[in-house]
Each structure stands twice: as structure tokens, then as C-alpha cells.
Design an enzyme around this catalytic site. Structure first.
Site, PDB file in Angstrom:
ATOM      1  N   ILE A 295       0.860  -1.172   0.000  1.00 31.93           N
ATOM      2  CA  ILE A 295       0.000   0.000   0.000  1.00 31.93           C
ATOM      3  C   ILE A 295       0.901   1.227   0.000  1.00 31.93           C
ATOM      4  CG2 ILE A 295      -1.982  -1.121   1.100  1.00 31.93           C
ATOM      5  CD1 ILE A 295      -1.164   0.037   3.744  1.00 31.93           C
ATOM      6  N   ASP A 296       0.344   2.355  -0.412  1.00 36.44           N
ATOM      7  CA  ASP A 296       1.141   3.569  -0.560  1.00 36.44           C
ATOM      8  C   ASP A 296       1.722   4.047   0.769  1.00 36.44           C
ATOM      9  OD1 ASP A 296       0.492   3.612  -3.254  1.00 36.44           O
ATOM     10  OD2 ASP A 296      -1.225   4.943  -2.955  1.00 36.44           O
ATOM     11  N   LYS A 297       2.763   4.827   0.671  1.00 34.38           N
ATOM     12  CA  LYS A 297       3.435   5.379   1.844  1.00 34.38           C
ATOM     13  C   LYS A 297       2.457   6.072   2.796  1.00 34.38           C
ATOM     14  CE  LYS A 297       6.635   9.105   3.099  1.00 34.38           C
ATOM     15  NZ  LYS A 297       7.515  10.191   2.581  1.00 34.38           N
TER      16      LYS A 297
ATOM     17  N   ARG B 159      -7.295   5.950  -5.469  1.00 37.68           N
ATOM     18  CA  ARG B 159      -7.038   7.379  -5.625  1.00 37.68           C
ATOM     19  C   ARG B 159      -7.344   7.842  -7.049  1.00 37.68           C
ATOM     20  NH1 ARG B 159      -1.025   7.805  -3.456  1.00 37.68           N
ATOM     21  NH2 ARG B 159      -1.421  10.062  -3.666  1.00 37.68           N
TER      22      ARG B 159
END
Length: 363
Positions: free
Chosen positions: A165-167, A269
Site C-alpha cells: 500500500i502507498d506510503k 485514488r
């Protein structure tokens, strides 16, 4: 299967400028052999397509500096790539050591056994070392946690992260401790038999109570750090499907549950941006501005306070479910919202509780 694959294998330039060290020594950073069936194409175009995180202009600068070699000789950016060419990137500095080093970083482990661990990742932590983030990642922390396990090697690609998953997204991840576990879990992600849901706060009042978003996701040609949604019949990008359900409405924002049918880079997103509802405080996709609401100074101050309260995209990987690779039992996990997300939602609840119906006429 991997949600935020930042193309770690082909890393062109670590720095924004190409600078000659002066001693003439060049170091090989990567090598790629062109397919036998490749049609002639300019090398700058070829490499920009292979590595979407590097602009064509940057590749041209590297070629002009003599850093891009074909079959052992430097070439200019207009060189036409041919079948079986061997392309190497030769830079004036040694390649960064990408081996994973154990670091004593706290982990929120919600489940662990001999085959796997489930971690609730905090926002702001990169999951895997890569360009610009070689330390302080979740995998560095996992390496420390497993440092006394003789058979676990954090540099072995057959163990470790199964998905990412993204930062700046918080929430649940599964890490495989053994090759068999990673293979079994990887197949589940590939076959879309895992169960994952996210909670997100998005801009705008979503009219439908639930819906389905389908659109290919590929690199945005105008901004290579951002993804863009393309028509499913365009042949551009990869198939992506997101299902959403409205959980709460706050007039100018909506709390939604998102369930992934596929797992593409920035999928939620990009998809929510595509339907006109960017994630709240998602600067990459335009959500860090006041997109809905009033013109009053008090409302503007309220939004700025919300931004400060949760200074990242309001996205949390809330649930994760899979079949255990050893026992065959269904494993389901649910995580609480982190403090910044929870406080953000409470602030919007208080806002709507103190508002009248007329407040939301301007959207």
C-alpha cells in the site's frame, strides 16, 4: 498483485542532475537486453516506456552525457534500438547498495505465526526500499523483527511482502515468512480471492449509495508520479475495478468503503478522482484544495484545520482476508482507524451536526 510497484528494477537516475565526477570512471547501474522481435525505435522513447518514472527529457540528458551505452559504446538519444541490443546505464557514481538492512523500527503486528504476519502499517512509512527511501521502511523493520530466525533472509525475493500500500495510506498488510506461504498468498491475490476493503474520505456528495468504477489504470503522460484512468477499450494501462459504498455523508465530503476487485497502483485514488471525487487531502490527485463548500472565512479555516489534522490522503486499508497457506482456514482481520483519520471523521461529524440543511446548497 502489487499495488504500488515503483519499478524498483530499472532505476535510471538517483539525482535530478547528471554530474560528471571528473575522473572518467563509470559504474554499471543496470543492463537490459532488447527482445529479438523489437522494431527499430529511438532509445529515449524505448527507455521512457520501460521506466515510466523517468521523463524522456531526463533520459536524453543522460544519453548526451555519455551515460547510456549500447553493446559497450555510448550512444545519443536518437539512436535506434535494434533486436538483441544490450543497453546499459553507466553512471559516474557507484550503484546504491539496495540490500535490506535490519532496523529497530516498531511494528504494529496484529497476527503472527510460523508462516506469515499481518501488520497494521502507519501512514508515512514506505513499505519497501527504493529510490529515495533506502532505509526506515516496513521491510527494514520486518528484517529486525525476524533477525533471530535463521531461515529468514529479507533479501530473498521468495519471502516478504505479498502486496503493498502507498506510503501515506495506513492499514493492513500481509508478509510471508516462507517461500511456500508467499507462493500460496501470491496466487490468491492474483486470482482475486482475497478480501480487502478500504475506508476513504472523498470530496463531494456521492449521489449513489453504492457503485462500480471500471477503467484501465496507467501512467499519466503529463505527470509520471500520478496514475490516470483510460477507457477499458483503449488498450492503455491495466484493467481495474473498484466497488464503493457510501458509509456517511457530510454534505461536502463523503465517507466511503472501497473494495478492490483488482490491485493497481493508486487504484482507489485514481478511480475516485476519475468520477469527480478525489480523496480528501490527496495532493497528487488534487484533493489538497477546497473543492466543495462555502466561501466563508470560517469554513476555509475549518478545512485548513482538517488538512492539518490529517496531512495525507484520507485512506485506510481497513480489512484483509485470505486463506491461510498452511492450515487452509479463512483468516479475516479488521483494523481501527488511526488517530488522524478518526479525528478527521469526528470533525466532519461535528461540522454537519452543527449545520442546517441550507448550508449544503452550494456544492
Amino acid at each position: 498483485m502489487i499495488e504500488d510497484n515503483y519499478n524498483d528494477d530499472i532505476e535510471l537516475l538517483d539525482e535530478p542532475e547528471v554530474v560528471d565526477a571528473g575522473d572518467g570512471t563509470l559504474y554499471e547501474h543496470w543492463k537490459i537486453e532488447v527482445d529479438p522481435g523489437q522494431t527499430p525505435v529511438r532509445i529515449d522513447k524505448f527507455l521512457s516506456e520501460k521506466n515510466p518514472y523517468q521523463s524522456r527529457n531526463r533520459i536524453q540528458n543522460a544519453a548526451d552525457a555519455g551515460f547510456i551505452h549500447v553493446n559497450g559504446n555510448p550512444v545519443k538519444s536518437n539512436y535506434k534500438v535494434r533486436p538483441n541490443d544490450v543497453i546499459t546505464l553507466m553512471l559516474d557514481r557507484p550503484k546504491h547498495d539496495t540490500s535490506i538492512v535490519a532496523e529497530d523500527i516498531p511494528l504494529n503486528i496484529v497476527y503472527e505465526d510460523d508462516a506469515l504476519m499481518v501488520v497494521n502499517k502507519e501512514a508515512g512509512m514506505v513499505v519497501h526500499p527504493g529510490a529515495g527511501n533506502f532505509t526506515g521502511t516496513l521491510i527494514n523493520a520486518v528484517a529486525w523483527h525476524m533477525k533471530d530466525v535463521k531461515d529468514f533472509d529479507p533479501n530473498d525475493p521468495e519471502v516478504g511482502l505479498v502486496h503493498r500500500i502507498d506510503k501515506d495510506t495506513s492499514g493492513l498488510l500481509v508478509v510471508a515468512k516462507t517461500p511456500d506461504a508467499k507462493t500460496a498468498l501470491g496466487k490468491q491475490f492474483f486470482n482475486k480471492t482475497t478480501h480487502r476493503s478500504y475506508n476513504a474520505l472523498v470530496w463531494g456528495n456521492i449521489v449513489e449509495d453504492e457503485g462500480r468504477i471500471e477503467g484501465n489504470i496507467g501512467r499519466d503522460p503529463k505527470n509520471r508520479l500520478r496514475m490516470k484512468v483510460f477507457d477499458p477499450d483503449s488498450g492503455i494501462g491495466k484493467t481495474a475495478v473498484t466497488h464503493y459504498k457510501v458509509l456517511e455523508r457530510f454534505g461536502y465530503t463523503t465517507l466511503v468503503q472501497c473494495i478492490l476487485e483488482t490491485g493497481r497502483t493508486h487504484q482507489i485514488r485514481a478511480h475516485m478522482k476519475h468520477i469527480g471525487h478525489p480523496l480528501f487531502m490527496d495532493a497528487t490527485y488534487g484533493g489538497a484544495e477546497i473543492l466543495r463548500g462555502q466561501r466563508s472565512s470560517s469554513y476555509k479555516a475549518f478545512i485548513q484545520n482538517c488538512f492539518k489534522l490529517c496531512p495525507r490522503q484520507a485512506l485506510h486499508a481497513k480489512t484483509l482476508g485470505f486463506v491461510h497457506p498452511s492450515t487452509g482456514k479463512q483468516m479475516d482481520f479488521d483494523s481501527q482507524w488511526p488517530d488522524d483519520f478518526r479525528q478527521l471523521i469526528e470533525k466532519w461529524r461535528n461540522f454537519i451536526a452543527g449545520s442546517t440543511q441550507d448550508t449544503f446548497q452550494e456544492r
